[in-house]
Scaffold this active site. Sequence first.
Site, PDB file in Angstrom:
ATOM      1  N   LYS A 168      33.017  -4.218  -4.292  1.00  0.00           N
ATOM      2  CA  LYS A 168      32.349  -3.312  -4.843  1.00  0.00           C
ATOM      3  C   LYS A 168      31.086  -3.632  -6.083  1.00  0.00           C
ATOM      4  O   LYS A 168      31.350  -4.456  -6.728  1.00  0.00           O
ATOM      5  CB  LYS A 168      33.214  -2.152  -5.731  1.00  0.00           C
ATOM      6  CG  LYS A 168      32.439  -0.821  -6.005  1.00  0.00           C
ATOM      7  CD  LYS A 168      33.408  -0.206  -7.074  1.00  0.00           C
ATOM      8  CE  LYS A 168      32.532   0.944  -7.441  1.00  0.00           C
ATOM      9  NZ  LYS A 168      33.421   1.541  -8.566  1.00  0.00           N
ATOM     10  N   ASN A 191      23.437  10.318   7.474  1.00  0.00           N
ATOM     11  CA  ASN A 191      22.630  11.222   7.467  1.00  0.00           C
ATOM     12  C   ASN A 191      23.296  12.527   7.628  1.00  0.00           C
ATOM     13  O   ASN A 191      24.375  12.603   7.698  1.00  0.00           O
ATOM     14  CB  ASN A 191      21.377  10.812   8.659  1.00  0.00           C
ATOM     15  CG  ASN A 191      22.153  10.852  10.005  1.00  0.00           C
ATOM     16  OD1 ASN A 191      22.619  11.816  10.337  1.00  0.00           O
ATOM     17  ND2 ASN A 191      22.128   9.566  10.331  1.00  0.00           N
ATOM     18  N   LYS A 207       7.584   8.585  23.013  1.00  0.00           N
ATOM     19  CA  LYS A 207       9.064   7.908  22.635  1.00  0.00           C
ATOM     20  C   LYS A 207       9.855   7.625  24.141  1.00  0.00           C
ATOM     21  O   LYS A 207      10.421   6.489  23.995  1.00  0.00           O
ATOM     22  CB  LYS A 207       9.809   8.970  21.848  1.00  0.00           C
ATOM     23  CG  LYS A 207      11.131   8.541  21.424  1.00  0.00           C
ATOM     24  CD  LYS A 207      11.787   9.344  20.092  1.00  0.00           C
ATOM     25  CE  LYS A 207      11.018   9.021  19.042  1.00  0.00           C
ATOM     26  NZ  LYS A 207      11.606   9.748  18.067  1.00  0.00           N
ATOM     27  N   ASP A 213      18.374  -0.543  18.726  1.00  0.00           N
ATOM     28  CA  ASP A 213      18.237   0.887  19.251  1.00  0.00           C
ATOM     29  C   ASP A 213      19.052   1.165  20.438  1.00  0.00           C
ATOM     30  O   ASP A 213      18.953   0.194  21.623  1.00  0.00           O
ATOM     31  CB  ASP A 213      16.802   0.968  19.618  1.00  0.00           C
ATOM     32  CG  ASP A 213      16.468   2.383  19.855  1.00  0.00           C
ATOM     33  OD1 ASP A 213      17.114   2.985  20.898  1.00  0.00           O
ATOM     34  OD2 ASP A 213      15.471   2.729  19.266  1.00  0.00           O
ATOM     35  N   PHE A 218      16.910  11.906  22.870  1.00  0.00           N
ATOM     36  CA  PHE A 218      16.641  12.873  22.033  1.00  0.00           C
ATOM     37  C   PHE A 218      15.478  12.482  20.993  1.00  0.00           C
ATOM     38  O   PHE A 218      15.429  11.568  20.789  1.00  0.00           O
ATOM     39  CB  PHE A 218      17.819  13.647  21.033  1.00  0.00           C
ATOM     40  CG  PHE A 218      18.786  14.724  21.904  1.00  0.00           C
ATOM     41  CD1 PHE A 218      19.596  13.940  22.477  1.00  0.00           C
ATOM     42  CD2 PHE A 218      18.689  15.713  21.568  1.00  0.00           C
ATOM     43  CE1 PHE A 218      20.536  14.686  23.389  1.00  0.00           C
ATOM     44  CE2 PHE A 218      19.569  16.785  22.399  1.00  0.00           C
ATOM     45  CZ  PHE A 218      20.298  16.281  23.294  1.00  0.00           C
ATOM     46  N   LYS A 247      10.858   3.801  24.831  1.00  0.00           N
ATOM     47  CA  LYS A 247      12.358   3.511  24.774  1.00  0.00           C
ATOM     48  C   LYS A 247      12.650   3.263  26.388  1.00  0.00           C
ATOM     49  O   LYS A 247      13.811   2.599  26.468  1.00  0.00           O
ATOM     50  CB  LYS A 247      13.168   4.698  24.364  1.00  0.00           C
ATOM     51  CG  LYS A 247      12.760   4.882  22.967  1.00  0.00           C
ATOM     52  CD  LYS A 247      14.029   5.098  21.985  1.00  0.00           C
ATOM     53  CE  LYS A 247      13.663   5.509  20.559  1.00  0.00           C
ATOM     54  NZ  LYS A 247      14.738   5.402  19.601  1.00  0.00           N
ATOM     55  N   ASP A 282      18.514   3.739  11.436  1.00  0.00           N
ATOM     56  CA  ASP A 282      17.360   2.781  11.874  1.00  0.00           C
ATOM     57  C   ASP A 282      17.531   1.430  11.422  1.00  0.00           C
ATOM     58  O   ASP A 282      17.179   0.432  11.849  1.00  0.00           O
ATOM     59  CB  ASP A 282      15.973   3.059  11.832  1.00  0.00           C
ATOM     60  CG  ASP A 282      15.483   4.338  12.347  1.00  0.00           C
ATOM     61  OD1 ASP A 282      15.997   4.487  13.676  1.00  0.00           O
ATOM     62  OD2 ASP A 282      14.737   4.972  11.931  1.00  0.00           O
TER      63      ASP A 282
HETATM   64  O1  C5P Z   1      13.808   6.573  17.414  1.00  0.00           O
HETATM   65  P1  C5P Z   1      14.498   7.882  17.305  1.00  0.00           P
HETATM   66  O2  C5P Z   1      15.684   7.842  16.259  1.00  0.00           O
HETATM   67  O3  C5P Z   1      13.613   9.012  16.884  1.00  0.00           O
HETATM   68  O4  C5P Z   1      15.008   8.260  18.664  1.00  0.00           O
HETATM   69  C1  C5P Z   1      16.053   8.996  19.005  1.00  0.00           C
HETATM   70  C2  C5P Z   1      16.688   8.973  20.288  1.00  0.00           C
HETATM   71  O5  C5P Z   1      17.035   7.446  20.176  1.00  0.00           O
HETATM   72  C3  C5P Z   1      17.887   9.604  19.950  1.00  0.00           C
HETATM   73  O6  C5P Z   1      18.262   9.835  21.481  1.00  0.00           O
HETATM   74  C4  C5P Z   1      18.947   8.728  19.452  1.00  0.00           C
HETATM   75  O7  C5P Z   1      20.261   8.802  19.795  1.00  0.00           O
HETATM   76  C5  C5P Z   1      18.512   7.142  19.860  1.00  0.00           C
HETATM   77  N1  C5P Z   1      18.733   6.081  19.075  1.00  0.00           N
HETATM   78  C6  C5P Z   1      19.504   5.115  19.429  1.00  0.00           C
HETATM   79  N2  C5P Z   1      19.662   3.911  18.623  1.00  0.00           N
HETATM   80  C7  C5P Z   1      18.958   3.832  17.443  1.00  0.00           C
HETATM   81  C8  C5P Z   1      18.047   4.982  17.121  1.00  0.00           C
HETATM   82  C9  C5P Z   1      18.092   6.026  17.982  1.00  0.00           C
HETATM   83  O8  C5P Z   1      20.064   5.260  20.334  1.00  0.00           O
HETATM   84  N3  C5P Z   1      19.118   2.838  16.567  1.00  0.00           N
END
Ligand code: C5P
Length: 397
Positions: free
Chosen positions: A286, A208, A337, A304, A323, A341, A276
């Site tokens: 390859k 990304n 969120k 996550d 964030f 989380k 994700d």
């Molecule tokens: O779910 P989302 O990506 O919007 O959440 C954002 C927050 O979750 C950010 O702080 C990001 O660093 C954290 N995050 C994480 N591990 C993931 C996805 C997001 O720590 N797999």
Amino acid sequence: MLASKRILLIIGGGIAAFKTLDLIRRLRERGAQVTPVLTRAGAEFVTPLSVSALAGRKVFCDLFDLTDEAEMGHIELSRSADLIVVAPGTADLMAKMAVGQADDLASTLLLATDTAVLVAPAMNVRMWQHAATQRNIAMLKADGIGFVGPNGGDMACGEHGPGRMAEVPEVIAAIESALSSGPLQGRRVVVTSGPTHEPIDPVRYIANRSSGAQGTAIARALASLGAEVVFVTGPATVPPPDGVEVVRVETAREMLAAVDAALPAEVVICAAAVADWHVASATDRKMKKTEGGMPALEFAENPDILATVSSRGADRPGLVVGFAAETHDVVGHATAKRARKGCDWILANDVSHATGIMGGTENAVTLITEDGAETWPRMGKADVARQLADRIARVLA
Ligand code: C5P
């Protein structure tokens, strides 16, 4: 802030040595006491007379100067400072430091000391980029040596690129930070930053556009308040800050393992843009173009990291910050969120294209805590980082 601080300044042999004359003046203006040490090569660029005149004290040059040994032995000299600054830090001096060679006064002092050391490297760009120099720097960083610079730009030798010694105000800021007994002294903080790369095969990956700018600024702001920062970074485009422990990872799963390995910590800040999903069907050969069109990729969910750290049991960090990059109903989504989380704070921002925040230098955030939402004015990412670091210092006080 530098009043009565004792700085042992080792001046190496490079054209940037002229900057150390101004550095000595600026340090003394701030009340610091500067004891200069001039290497033999350094004395080819600046004279002992100008150095000692500006420092207002004797300049030490030779290991076997018996008068110096009688007045103050090299062991004592190496320990009588609050900080040792090596400027310019030449490739040769850093190579000696990395292997522990002691064949002149400067290198002997650096080997004998138990004081913190800050290096301001300066050299030709090719010498800086050479694998040997980079290897030595990695070793020195692992040994806890601090660095400031080098900067990029035109060089005295006519080439262009990284290798210019940091400017005097930057060196002074790094010295202040190294000597800081800031409010986060002794506090361990883990910061995740940058994107992750999720491999498809050995040559392709899913990524990304995160630059790592905000996470880097946060790590820098925390370090400048004295925190011990472990900076776990994906392949970011901005370089990691100085004065932190850098752990480089590629994938989300590696990032979680690195964060786990860095715990326990009092604070974890998840600023990384973690993918994700990873490609469950990734191959170690390859992938070839197939007759039947594009091959189907199978995906599996990534861990996550924020949610995992937030749900740890007894050793859960006291403060976990995440964030939320949103494009609409920022506060509503970010509040949900935070609950989902299980983290303590969420810094939410509107990353709709029109805001110019994604990839830009500014950020406009809303801090969501258990007490509700607090919108901060739009400001530079470094200012957001400082405000966050100050806030953390206040709640940990
Ligand atoms: O779910 P989302 O990506 O919007 O959440 C954002 C927050 O979750 C950010 O702080 C990001 O660093 C954290 N995050 C994480 N591990 C993931 C996805 C997001 O720590 N797999």
